[in-house]
Design an enzyme around this catalytic site. Sequence first.
Site, PDB file in Angstrom:
ATOM      1  N   VAL A  24      17.585  -0.833  -5.318  1.00 62.38           N
ATOM      2  CA  VAL A  24      18.884  -1.055  -4.657  1.00 62.38           C
ATOM      3  C   VAL A  24      19.982  -1.300  -5.703  1.00 62.38           C
ATOM      4  O   VAL A  24      21.045  -0.677  -5.663  1.00 62.38           O
ATOM      5  CB  VAL A  24      18.776  -2.258  -3.670  1.00 62.38           C
ATOM      6  CG1 VAL A  24      20.157  -2.684  -3.162  1.00 62.38           C
ATOM      7  CG2 VAL A  24      17.848  -1.903  -2.507  1.00 62.38           C
ATOM      8  N   ARG A  25      19.691  -2.156  -6.658  1.00 63.80           N
ATOM      9  CA  ARG A  25      20.752  -2.520  -7.610  1.00 63.80           C
ATOM     10  C   ARG A  25      21.065  -1.376  -8.584  1.00 63.80           C
ATOM     11  O   ARG A  25      22.222  -1.163  -8.928  1.00 63.80           O
ATOM     12  CB  ARG A  25      20.370  -3.808  -8.341  1.00 63.80           C
ATOM     13  CG  ARG A  25      20.394  -4.967  -7.343  1.00 63.80           C
ATOM     14  CD  ARG A  25      20.460  -6.320  -7.972  1.00 63.80           C
ATOM     15  NE  ARG A  25      20.699  -7.321  -6.923  1.00 63.80           N
ATOM     16  CZ  ARG A  25      20.598  -8.615  -7.099  1.00 63.80           C
ATOM     17  NH1 ARG A  25      20.267  -9.095  -8.281  1.00 63.80           N
ATOM     18  NH2 ARG A  25      20.842  -9.451  -6.100  1.00 63.80           N
ATOM     19  N   ASP A 128      -4.828  -1.989  -5.946  1.00 65.53           N
ATOM     20  CA  ASP A 128      -6.086  -1.365  -6.390  1.00 65.53           C
ATOM     21  C   ASP A 128      -6.032  -0.767  -7.799  1.00 65.53           C
ATOM     22  O   ASP A 128      -7.070  -0.502  -8.387  1.00 65.53           O
ATOM     23  CB  ASP A 128      -6.497  -0.248  -5.417  1.00 65.53           C
ATOM     24  CG  ASP A 128      -6.973  -0.799  -4.082  1.00 65.53           C
ATOM     25  OD1 ASP A 128      -7.128  -2.027  -3.970  1.00 65.53           O
ATOM     26  OD2 ASP A 128      -7.199   0.004  -3.163  1.00 65.53           O
ATOM     27  N   HIS A 253      -7.828 -10.573   1.959  1.00 64.95           N
ATOM     28  CA  HIS A 253      -6.376 -10.355   1.845  1.00 64.95           C
ATOM     29  C   HIS A 253      -5.634 -11.428   1.067  1.00 64.95           C
ATOM     30  O   HIS A 253      -4.441 -11.260   0.794  1.00 64.95           O
ATOM     31  CB  HIS A 253      -5.774 -10.189   3.245  1.00 64.95           C
ATOM     32  CG  HIS A 253      -6.119  -8.861   3.852  1.00 64.95           C
ATOM     33  ND1 HIS A 253      -7.337  -8.619   4.439  1.00 64.95           N
ATOM     34  CD2 HIS A 253      -5.430  -7.696   3.920  1.00 64.95           C
ATOM     35  CE1 HIS A 253      -7.380  -7.364   4.858  1.00 64.95           C
ATOM     36  NE2 HIS A 253      -6.234  -6.774   4.552  1.00 64.95           N
TER      37      HIS A 253
HETATM   38  O1  F6P Z   1      -5.349  -0.350  -0.863  1.00 61.73           O
HETATM   39  C1  F6P Z   1      -5.166  -1.710  -0.932  1.00 61.73           C
HETATM   40  C2  F6P Z   1      -6.211  -2.447  -0.111  1.00 61.73           C
HETATM   41  O2  F6P Z   1      -5.942  -3.823  -0.229  1.00 61.73           O
HETATM   42  C3  F6P Z   1      -7.651  -2.128  -0.466  1.00 61.73           C
HETATM   43  O3  F6P Z   1      -8.106  -2.828  -1.598  1.00 61.73           O
HETATM   44  C4  F6P Z   1      -8.341  -2.547   0.812  1.00 61.73           C
HETATM   45  O4  F6P Z   1      -9.564  -1.876   0.968  1.00 61.73           O
HETATM   46  C5  F6P Z   1      -7.371  -2.117   1.870  1.00 61.73           C
HETATM   47  O5  F6P Z   1      -6.092  -2.095   1.255  1.00 61.73           O
HETATM   48  C6  F6P Z   1      -7.341  -2.998   3.095  1.00 61.73           C
HETATM   49  O6  F6P Z   1      -6.481  -2.431   4.006  1.00 61.73           O
HETATM   50  P1  F6P Z   1      -5.935  -3.175   5.309  1.00 61.73           P
HETATM   51  O7  F6P Z   1      -4.992  -4.245   4.859  1.00 61.73           O
HETATM   52  O8  F6P Z   1      -5.263  -2.113   6.090  1.00 61.73           O
HETATM   53  O9  F6P Z   1      -7.136  -3.773   5.987  1.00 61.73           O
END
Ligand code: F6P
Length: 323
Positions: A24-25, A128, A253
Amino acid sequence: MKKIGVYTSGGDAPGMNACVRAVVRTAIYNGLEVVGIRRGYQGMIDSDFDRMETRSVANIIQRGGTILKTARCEEFRTPEGRAKAAINLKNAGIEGLVCIGGNGSYAGALALYNEHQIPTIGLPGTIDNDLYGTDYTIGYDTAINTAVDAIDKIRDTADSHNRVFLVEVMGRDAGFIGISVGISGGAEGIFIPEQEGEMDKIIEHFDHTERRTKAFSIIVVAEGDEYGGATALHNVLKDRYPDLNVRTTILGHIQRGGSPTAQDRVLASRLGYEAVLALLRGEGSKAVGIERGNVVLTSFEDAIGKRKKVDQDLITMAEVLAR
Ligand code: F6P
């Protein structure tokens, strides 16, 4: 070119906000108007557009996630979905795009370019680190630091109880996270999709009774490993060694969130800046990355089709250091 759009797509990654800020900047500095496209390709199909100003991206460099939101969009995989998106972009006067995402996001951008000639520059945004054409992707450094921090904590309890811990890290198709986290977490074993025969080494290790009962071990397992992740491996080990005091932790996550490291912020800023300059030079259908410290452009075809490999020397070294 007078107006560009920026979007984040696929799985989010820490540093995406720093990248949006840089796009953006840099664009405004160069006299362009910028539109934020919310929820990636879904937002393109729904015309979910917001004009962005310098102040719209204030105070976001340190934030994980993406202020633009993200999505995995099935409709965009169809030519009809892409046609809808192209009409919306043209109606909004958007003449170029910056796409921050992974392999699938690049594939979408390439299709849009081939079918509707909308110049797009891709930036590698995924924890990844599995994208060809860049040594590192935005979010990878933060993710591995998050995972190593978790392993350091697990080591404390593993040590207290003389337990074996299987720690599953992300990486659907690639072992970049697994190898880095395994090395920096001091793991006794690392299971990644790029390597076979890890089980033989684990068996050799645990066939010594004292290593099962008097010491603790950390084994890092990439979710994409051929054994099917840490839970499957847990069952294999339990069957073979009923006396093994083993626990499994799936980091999941947690690795995708959190404040980006300084390294990710610098990488994201540099890539965002370069993407706008590339669009202004008339580039399109290319990804920007950094290799050996230099900015490089790679065609989307190569970025999607070629595979970046985990360094075999690192795998060998990890095995030596785990003994
Ligand atoms: O591609 C990034 C990633 O975090 C992978 O490491 C993992 O398998 C996938 O996304 C998980 O996806 P979601 O958040 O859709 O479950």
